[in-house]
Design an enzyme around this catalytic site. Sequence first.
Site, PDB file in Angstrom:
ATOM      1  N   THR A 176      65.961  57.454  37.710  1.00 28.81           N
ATOM      2  CA  THR A 176      65.100  58.482  36.131  1.00 28.81           C
ATOM      3  C   THR A 176      65.578  58.093  34.648  1.00 28.81           C
ATOM      4  O   THR A 176      66.526  58.231  34.498  1.00 28.81           O
ATOM      5  CB  THR A 176      65.637  59.636  36.270  1.00 28.81           C
ATOM      6  OG1 THR A 176      64.332  59.687  37.279  1.00 28.81           O
ATOM      7  CG2 THR A 176      64.396  60.837  35.640  1.00 28.81           C
ATOM      8  N   ARG A 204      56.532  64.876  47.637  1.00 27.67           N
ATOM      9  CA  ARG A 204      57.267  65.367  47.437  1.00 27.67           C
ATOM     10  C   ARG A 204      57.494  65.086  45.523  1.00 27.67           C
ATOM     11  O   ARG A 204      57.377  64.380  44.911  1.00 27.67           O
ATOM     12  CB  ARG A 204      58.910  64.829  47.618  1.00 27.67           C
ATOM     13  CG  ARG A 204      60.612  65.529  47.822  1.00 27.67           C
ATOM     14  CD  ARG A 204      61.270  64.245  45.905  1.00 27.67           C
ATOM     15  NE  ARG A 204      61.986  64.286  45.750  1.00 27.67           N
ATOM     16  CZ  ARG A 204      62.822  64.480  44.773  1.00 27.67           C
ATOM     17  NH1 ARG A 204      62.083  63.832  44.226  1.00 27.67           N
ATOM     18  NH2 ARG A 204      63.613  64.592  43.958  1.00 27.67           N
ATOM     19  N   VAL A 205      57.980  66.867  45.362  1.00 24.36           N
ATOM     20  CA  VAL A 205      58.453  66.364  43.688  1.00 24.36           C
ATOM     21  C   VAL A 205      59.984  66.704  42.875  1.00 24.36           C
ATOM     22  O   VAL A 205      60.234  67.787  43.974  1.00 24.36           O
ATOM     23  CB  VAL A 205      56.744  67.478  43.172  1.00 24.36           C
ATOM     24  CG1 VAL A 205      57.147  67.469  41.241  1.00 24.36           C
ATOM     25  CG2 VAL A 205      55.684  67.019  43.345  1.00 24.36           C
ATOM     26  N   GLY A 206      60.250  65.982  42.545  1.00 26.05           N
ATOM     27  CA  GLY A 206      62.040  66.421  41.776  1.00 26.05           C
ATOM     28  C   GLY A 206      61.533  67.397  40.346  1.00 26.05           C
ATOM     29  O   GLY A 206      60.746  67.909  39.930  1.00 26.05           O
ATOM     30  N   ASP A 207      62.561  67.614  40.055  1.00 30.32           N
ATOM     31  CA  ASP A 207      62.360  68.369  38.611  1.00 30.32           C
ATOM     32  C   ASP A 207      62.133  67.717  37.494  1.00 30.32           C
ATOM     33  O   ASP A 207      61.736  68.142  36.505  1.00 30.32           O
ATOM     34  CB  ASP A 207      64.168  68.491  38.549  1.00 30.32           C
ATOM     35  CG  ASP A 207      64.982  67.469  37.975  1.00 30.32           C
ATOM     36  OD1 ASP A 207      65.125  66.233  39.579  1.00 30.32           O
ATOM     37  OD2 ASP A 207      65.899  66.932  37.421  1.00 30.32           O
ATOM     38  N   THR A 227      68.395  63.866  34.790  1.00 25.83           N
ATOM     39  CA  THR A 227      69.054  63.109  36.162  1.00 25.83           C
ATOM     40  C   THR A 227      69.725  63.312  36.719  1.00 25.83           C
ATOM     41  O   THR A 227      70.817  63.787  36.814  1.00 25.83           O
ATOM     42  CB  THR A 227      69.057  61.515  35.528  1.00 25.83           C
ATOM     43  OG1 THR A 227      68.753  60.675  36.583  1.00 25.83           O
ATOM     44  CG2 THR A 227      70.018  61.511  34.415  1.00 25.83           C
ATOM     45  N   GLY A 228      69.224  63.604  38.227  1.00 28.44           N
ATOM     46  CA  GLY A 228      69.995  63.771  39.095  1.00 28.44           C
ATOM     47  C   GLY A 228      69.125  64.237  40.552  1.00 28.44           C
ATOM     48  O   GLY A 228      68.461  64.211  40.454  1.00 28.44           O
ATOM     49  N   GLY A 230      67.367  65.809  42.358  1.00 27.65           N
ATOM     50  CA  GLY A 230      65.910  66.667  41.938  1.00 27.65           C
ATOM     51  C   GLY A 230      66.014  68.314  42.170  1.00 27.65           C
ATOM     52  O   GLY A 230      65.758  69.085  41.454  1.00 27.65           O
TER      53      GLY A 230
END
Length: 309
Positions: A176, A204-207, A227-228, A230
């Site tokens: 990211t 799926r949606v991350g942070d 970044t990581g 999510g």
Amino acid sequence: MKNFSIAIHGGAGTLVKGLMTQELELQYKEALQVALNKGYTVLNDGGNAIDAVEIAVKSLEDSPLFNAGKGSVFTAEGTHEMDASIMEGKTLNAGAVSLVTGIKNPVSLARDVMDKSYHVFLAGEGAMAFAKQHNYDLEEASYFYDEVRYQQWQGIKDSENFQLDHSVKKDGKFGTVGAVACDQDGNIAAATSTGGMTNKKWGRVGDSPMIGAGNYANNKTCAVSCTGSGEFFIRGVVAYDVSCLMEHKGLSLQEASEEVINKRVLDIKGDGGLIAVDTEGNIAMPFNTEGMYRACKTSKGDELIAIYK
Ligand code: ASP
């Protein structure tokens, strides 16, 4: 004139040290340098933090090396679904998009959501309709095709697994991207953009596009891009947590960032890192993984481009 500064990241999921070649390391550092310079030039010319973070993230999105824009990973359907967000610390204005396809620079679409709509967060088909209304050209699937990413997906595509661009992976194209900046007026901003996780499905949606989780900016405290993994960054409301520790507990930028990444995120078994800036132009870039592609530059003359600890 106040101190100004910019920091960028290309993800905390770096290639494990033993597998990094000199040539590849050079490529990453060059891409980081180009993005850093573009953002810094905006600030040096007296421009706004929000323009600086957008231009830096666009530059990283245009590189095939990072998991955002052109370098986005494959979903379970063999497509690319991208998420991005941007936020301005002075006004708390923010814009975000998720699950967009074919958009060359999702961060600019997020910026347009912020500037040209009443809303903060548009997703999927609606975000695409908004892009169409604002005359975005769509890139062909071939623009996002990348052999390494494709092989990465082939390896897990018939499984229930999804793969985060993090640590211990053999292939080296993770990450990211994000930027945070403090301009000459002491205004701060943050932007984050990602292709998410390889083989992701179910929308799926991350942070990364979530204001407060993967991205946050507030002139009272700090601007943060994460970044990581999510799922953990969402649970930990990580970017906002850094801001809260500064606002409510009086921690410095460095203390708050370290506390969140090296304690709170670890406590819930999350891995990753963040970049953060305050209105004095101070920068923090902690991570709890082996490395994080990162770079920063300040008006005081400090400059750093690094991958590992
Ligand atoms: N945070 C991103 C996500 O979970 C991934 C990353 O930082 O590499 O979508």
